[in-house]
Design a protein around this motif. Structure first.
Motif, PDB file in Angstrom:
ATOM      1  N   ILE A 186       0.855  -1.189   0.000  1.00  0.00           N
ATOM      2  CA  ILE A 186       0.000   0.000   0.000  1.00  0.00           C
ATOM      3  C   ILE A 186       0.893   1.242   0.000  1.00  0.00           C
ATOM      4  N   GLN A 187       0.694   2.135  -0.983  1.00  0.00           N
ATOM      5  CA  GLN A 187       1.419   3.401  -1.005  1.00  0.00           C
ATOM      6  C   GLN A 187       0.753   4.369  -0.017  1.00  0.00           C
ATOM      7  N   GLU A 188       1.494   5.408   0.389  1.00  0.00           N
ATOM      8  CA  GLU A 188       0.967   6.314   1.416  1.00  0.00           C
ATOM      9  C   GLU A 188      -0.333   6.982   0.980  1.00  0.00           C
ATOM     10  N   ALA A 189      -0.439   7.333  -0.298  1.00  0.00           N
ATOM     11  CA  ALA A 189      -1.641   8.015  -0.771  1.00  0.00           C
ATOM     12  C   ALA A 189      -2.901   7.155  -0.597  1.00  0.00           C
ATOM     13  N   GLU A 190      -2.723   5.826  -0.504  1.00  0.00           N
ATOM     14  CA  GLU A 190      -3.854   4.903  -0.388  1.00  0.00           C
ATOM     15  C   GLU A 190      -4.060   4.425   1.055  1.00  0.00           C
ATOM     16  N   LEU A 191      -3.238   4.929   1.957  1.00  0.00           N
ATOM     17  CA  LEU A 191      -3.174   4.379   3.305  1.00  0.00           C
ATOM     18  C   LEU A 191      -4.480   4.541   4.092  1.00  0.00           C
ATOM     19  N   SER A 192      -5.029   5.730   4.105  1.00  0.00           N
ATOM     20  CA  SER A 192      -6.238   5.987   4.899  1.00  0.00           C
ATOM     21  C   SER A 192      -7.405   5.106   4.454  1.00  0.00           C
ATOM     22  N   GLN A 193      -7.565   4.988   3.151  1.00  0.00           N
ATOM     23  CA  GLN A 193      -8.655   4.171   2.623  1.00  0.00           C
ATOM     24  C   GLN A 193      -8.446   2.692   2.970  1.00  0.00           C
ATOM     25  N   ALA A 194      -7.189   2.235   2.869  1.00  0.00           N
ATOM     26  CA  ALA A 194      -6.887   0.832   3.169  1.00  0.00           C
ATOM     27  C   ALA A 194      -7.188   0.503   4.627  1.00  0.00           C
ATOM     28  N   LEU A 195      -6.931   1.436   5.506  1.00  0.00           N
ATOM     29  CA  LEU A 195      -7.223   1.233   6.926  1.00  0.00           C
ATOM     30  C   LEU A 195      -8.726   1.263   7.191  1.00  0.00           C
ATOM     31  N   ALA A 196      -9.390   2.212   6.570  1.00  0.00           N
ATOM     32  CA  ALA A 196     -10.828   2.370   6.796  1.00  0.00           C
ATOM     33  C   ALA A 196     -11.627   1.164   6.302  1.00  0.00           C
ATOM     34  N   THR A 197     -11.115   0.510   5.251  1.00  0.00           N
ATOM     35  CA  THR A 197     -11.835  -0.629   4.663  1.00  0.00           C
ATOM     36  C   THR A 197     -11.321  -1.976   5.152  1.00  0.00           C
ATOM     37  N   GLY A 198     -10.341  -1.963   6.058  1.00  0.00           N
ATOM     38  CA  GLY A 198      -9.840  -3.212   6.624  1.00  0.00           C
ATOM     39  C   GLY A 198      -8.898  -3.991   5.732  1.00  0.00           C
ATOM     40  N   VAL A 199      -8.395  -3.332   4.679  1.00  0.00           N
ATOM     41  CA  VAL A 199      -7.432  -3.999   3.787  1.00  0.00           C
ATOM     42  C   VAL A 199      -6.162  -4.331   4.551  1.00  0.00           C
ATOM     43  N   ILE A 200      -5.792  -3.458   5.495  1.00  0.00           N
ATOM     44  CA  ILE A 200      -4.645  -3.725   6.370  1.00  0.00           C
ATOM     45  C   ILE A 200      -5.069  -3.564   7.824  1.00  0.00           C
TER      46      ILE A 200
END
Length: 326
Positions: A186-200
Motif C-alpha cells: 500500500i502506497q501512502e496516498a492509499e493508506l487511509s482508505q486501506a485502513l478504513a476498509t480493513g485492507v490492512i
C-alpha cells in the motif's frame, strides 16, 4: 527627436525583458507527499531559496501529492528528464540496488545521530550510483523513526502473526514474512482508505505519516519500537544540472545543502510533535516490551544478514564504514 528616443528606450527595455525571460530556466520537481508534509514544505523553501539565490534564473515548481507522477514513477521520470528533479523514498528501490535499502535495515540505526552517520557512510556510493543513472543527488532527509501501528497490543513477535501487514519496501515485506504476517503493498496516498476498509490491520511507519494520515481514527496503538530511520532523496537530472551556468549550479547546490540541514532538524521536531498529535487523537503510545524488542532484534539480524549477502562487497564496505564511525 524626443519621440524617437522614447521608442528606442522602450525597445531596448523590451528586449532586455525578453532576454531575461529567455534566460530563466524552469524545472519541475515531482513529489508524492501532500503539501503540508514537512518534506514537501522543505522542498517549497528549497525552491524559494534557489529562485532568490539565482535572481530568478532558475525557477523550480514543486508538484506535491503525486500530482505530476506517482511515487514509484518519480525516480524514472527524473532519469528520463520528464521531470528535471524529484523526491523518492530510497528503501522502495532496494531491489534495483541493495544500498538504496540500507537505511531500512531493522535496528541498524535507531536514533538520528546514528542515522546521520549511516547516511555519511552511504553517501559516496549513493552519489556514484545516481551519477551512473544520469542523476545528481541534491540532498537527503530522514523520516522520523518507524514504529508499529495496530488495533491490538503488540507485546511480542507472535502478536503480529496472521495480521494483514502494510508493506512499502522489500524489507517491510520480509519482516512481515518472518513474523508470519500477511504482507499487503500500500502506497501512502492509499493508506487511509486501506485502513478504513480493513485492507490492512497493522503497519510500521513513521510518527509523521501516522499524524498526517490521522491513523488514530483507525488504529488504537502506537508501539514506539524506532526500528529504522529511512530517507527521501531529492535528485536532479544530470544533463539538466550540467546545462546550468556555473553560478546557477553553485547556488542550487548551496540551497540543497541548506535544505538538507534544515530537513534533518525539522524531522526531529516533527517526530516529537507527531507523537503528541497521535496521543491527542486518542492513540495509546506504548514503549516496546522486552519480549517484543528481543523478537524484533532476531528478525533484524536475519534481515541484515540477508541484505549483506545480496549487497556483496559494496554493501559490506558501507556497513564497515558506518560501524567504524559509531
Amino acid at each position: 527627436m524626443k519621440r524617437r528616443t522614447f521608442f528606442a528606450t522602450a525597445l531596448v527595455a523590451g528586449l532586455g525583458l525578453t532576454v531575461q525571460a529567455q534566460a530563466a530556466t524552469k524545472w519541475d520537481l515531482a513529489s508524492a507527499y501532500p503539501a503540508f508534509n514537512f518534506h514537501t514544505q522543505n522542498l517549497a523553501q528549497f525552491a524559494k531559496d534557489v529562485d532568490a539565490a539565482t535572481q530568478g534564473n532558475l525557477k523550480i515548481t514543486v508538484h506535491s501529492g503525486a500530482s505530476l507522477f506517482k511515487m514509484p514513477e518519480i525516480k524514472r521520470a527524473v532519469q528520463g528528464d520528464q521531470a528535471q528533479a524529484g523526491e523518492f523514498f530510497m528503501v522502495s528501490f532496494q531491489n534495483e540496488w541493495q544500498p538504496f535499502g540500507l537505511d531500512g535495515l531493522p535496528f541498524l540505526a535507531s536514533n538520528y545521530d546514528e542515522a546521520w552517520k549511516l547516511y555519511q557512510a552511504q553517501k559516496p556510493a549513493l552519489e556514484k550510483k545516481l551519477d551512473q543513472q544520469g542523476m545528481v543527488l541534491l540532498y537527503a532527509v530522514a523520516w522520523p523513526p518507524q514504529s508499529i501501528y495496530s488495533n491490538k497490543p503488540i507485546n511480542s513477535g507472535a502478536d503480529l502473526k496472521g495480521m494483514k501487514w502494510r508493506v512499502y519496501s522489500p524489507t517491510t515485506a520480509r519482516i512481515g514474512e518472518l513474523v508470519g504476517a500477511q504482507p499487503v503493498t500500500i502506497q501512502e496516498a492509499e493508506l487511509s482508505q486501506a485502513l478504513a476498509t480493513g485492507v490492512i490491520e497493522g503497519l510500521i511507519t513513521s510518527s509523521a505519516t501516522g499524524a498526517d494520515n490521522k491513523l488514530y481514527e483507525n488504529m488504537k496503538y502506537f508501539t514506539n519500537v524506532r526500528a529504522w530511520i529511512p530517507k527521501n532523496a531529492v535528485v536532479a537530472n544530470k544533463k539538466a544540472v550540467a546545462a546550468l551556468s556555473p553560478a546557477t549550479r553553485d547556488a542550487l547546490l548551496k540551497a540543497a545543502a541548506a535544505a538538507e540541514k534544515r530537513g534533518w532538524e525539522e524531522s526531529r521536531k516533527v517526530d516529537a510533535d507527531s507523537i503528541a498529535k497521535l496521543k491527542a487523537g486518542g492513540m495509546e503510545i506504548v514503549e516496546p516490551s522486552a519480549q517484543l524488542t528481543a523478537d524484533l532484534a532476531k528478525v533484524g539480524d536475519t534481515v541484515i544478514q540477508e541484505w549483506t549477502a545480496k549487497a556483496g562487497d559494496e554493501g559490506k564496505h558501507i556497513l564497515d564504514a558506518y560501524r567504524a564511525s559509531r
